[in-house]
Design an enzyme around this catalytic site. Structure first.
Site, short mmCIF file in Angstrom:
data_model
loop_
_atom_site.label_atom_id
_atom_site.label_comp_id
_atom_site.label_asym_id
_atom_site.label_seq_id
_atom_site.Cartn_x
_atom_site.Cartn_y
_atom_site.Cartn_z
N SER A 124 9.13 -7.46 -3.81
CA SER A 124 9.60 -5.92 -4.48
C SER A 124 10.63 -5.65 -5.10
CB SER A 124 8.61 -4.94 -4.44
OG SER A 124 8.92 -3.69 -5.07
N TYR A 147 4.60 1.51 1.56
CA TYR A 147 4.17 0.32 0.65
C TYR A 147 5.54 -0.46 0.43
CZ TYR A 147 4.81 -2.80 -3.72
OH TYR A 147 4.80 -3.38 -4.25
N LYS A 200 5.57 -4.78 1.86
CA LYS A 200 6.41 -6.37 1.80
C LYS A 200 7.28 -7.10 2.37
CE LYS A 200 3.96 -6.05 -2.93
NZ LYS A 200 3.40 -6.54 -2.79
#
Ligand code: NAD
Ligand code: UDP
Length: 339
Positions: free
Chosen positions: A124, A148, A152
């Site tokens: 991302s 989050y 990644k």
């Protein structure tokens, strides 16, 4: 050759399955339907004329993973499965580290046991640091502000270490910018549960009458109209990027990190206006305070994707809004219609 698509029933996964099937690439979806509907399978079949194989289960289930690899002739994995809500990740970090990181490590271990060492991973743009300047290129400074994004970032590190330890691995890490839109058929699209966190589904739900008005998070950013700027990419362009990555994987040196975006930023108010035009519906909004953790702007340098994959986006912001509206107006409540 068969591709294992984890999270293939989700938003980006389902569009990628359509793109793979269109090119006669055989696949199997592994999904636990945590954030997806089984109806997606029917819709994919209607679009492509082919029904993808499905395994319902969790990427953290090692025995299941071993069975999937033993019973199928899998040559590569496209790994979408995971959790993606930034706010929820702040509330439930263990859930996010568990599903995203533990899930990925278990998947990679099962792949290794099965001798399948090709993976495309969904990363991302949120791994780029607030200190880095736009446009973000793949070597821009990284650093995260929520669990989050850290998942990644950490998975990127795990993949890098794995490749360093064993150069039989072929790994493509794709850093997505803001995927929106839907398949032009209006049969598959984004179907968030509850109140949408992301701009486009919220705007679409306002336009279709499910929500009263949009809150615009800040109009005092150092951007042309003061609202946040993002690099929106049509989900079908994004899906095509995966197929190109799969096709080029063999020629790539081993591990590549590649941005997938258009390279063009659009502000919240530009999106609202494009959506009103595409839908013919008003999208009332009010200015709210900035949302914690938001960057003023986030758009990519798409040069590496063009150079390595021959990838260029085809859809404009107007196309994205048109297709998003087509999906939303044909499926006002997503895949599950209320009784
Ligand atoms: P999505 O939630 O629609 O798809 C994820 C899929 O994974 C869902 O079908 C869900 O049911 C499945 N899943 C979740 N946990 C699972 C588990 N433990 N085992 C098996 N399946 C599981 O999300 P999406 O928007 O399609 O995103 C796909 C990937 O791309 C995610 O990894 C996400 O973090 C990443 N990504 C998304 C965006 C975005 O804006 N949509 C941006 C950057 C990166
Ligand atoms: N945004 C907004 N109202 C919303 C949701 C998002 O103004 O209800 C803004 C947000 O502040 C950002 C842009 O829209 O500037 C894109 O937000 P989104 O959550 O879709 O993507 P991300 O911030 O993760 O890139």
């Amino acid at each position: 050759m068969q591709i294992l698509v984890t999270g293939g029933a989700g938003f980006i996964g389902s569009h990628t399955c359509v793109e793979l099937l269109k090119r006669n690439i055989d696949l199997i979806i592994l999904d636990n339907f945590y954030n997806a509907s089984p109806k997606v399978l029917d819709r994919i079949e209607t679009i492509t004329g082919k029904r993808p194989a499905l395994c319902v289960g969790d990427i953290r289930d090692e025995a299941l993973l071993d069975t999937v690899f033993a019973e199928n002739d899998i040559s590569a994995v496209i790994h979408f499965a995971g959790l993606k809500a930034v706010g929820e990740s702040v509330e439930k970090p263990l859930l996010y580290y568990g599903v995203n990181i533990e899930g990925t490590v278990k998947l990679l271990s099962a792949m290794d046991r099965a001798g399948v060492r090709k993976i495309i991973f969904s990363s991302s743009a949120s791994v780029y640091s607030d200190e880095a300047a736009c446009p973000f290129s793949e070597d821009s400074l990284t650093g995260c502000t929520n669990p989050y994004s850290w998942t990644k970032w950490m998975i990127e590190q795990i993949l890098t270490d794995l490749h360093r330890a064993d150069d039989r691995w072929k790994i493509v890490i794709l850093r997505y910018f803001n995927p929106i839109g839907a398949h032009p058929s209006g049969l598959i699209g984004e179907d968030p549960k509850g109140i949408p966190n992301n701009l486009l589904p919220y705007v679409a739900q306002v336009a279709v009458g499910r929500r009263e008005k949009l809150g615009v998070f800040g109009n005092d950013y150092p951007t042309p109209d003061g609202t946040g700027v993002r690099d929106y990419i049509h989900v079908c362009d994004l899906a095509r990027g995966h197929v190109l990555a799969l096709e080029k994987m063999e020629e790539l040196p081993g591990l590549e990190i590649i941005n997938l975006g258009t390279g063009k930023g659009s502000s919240v108010l530009e999106v609202v206006s494009a959506f009103e035009k595409a839908s013919g519906k008003p999208v009332p909004y009010e200015i709210k305070p900035r949302r914690a953790g938001d960057k003023p702007e986030c758009y990519c340098d798409p040069e590496k994707a063009k150079r390595l994959l021959g990838f260029e986006t085809e859809y404009s912001l107007e196309d994205m809004c048109r297709d998003s509206w087509n999906w939303q107006s044909k499926n006002p409540f997503g895949y599950e219609q209320p009784e």
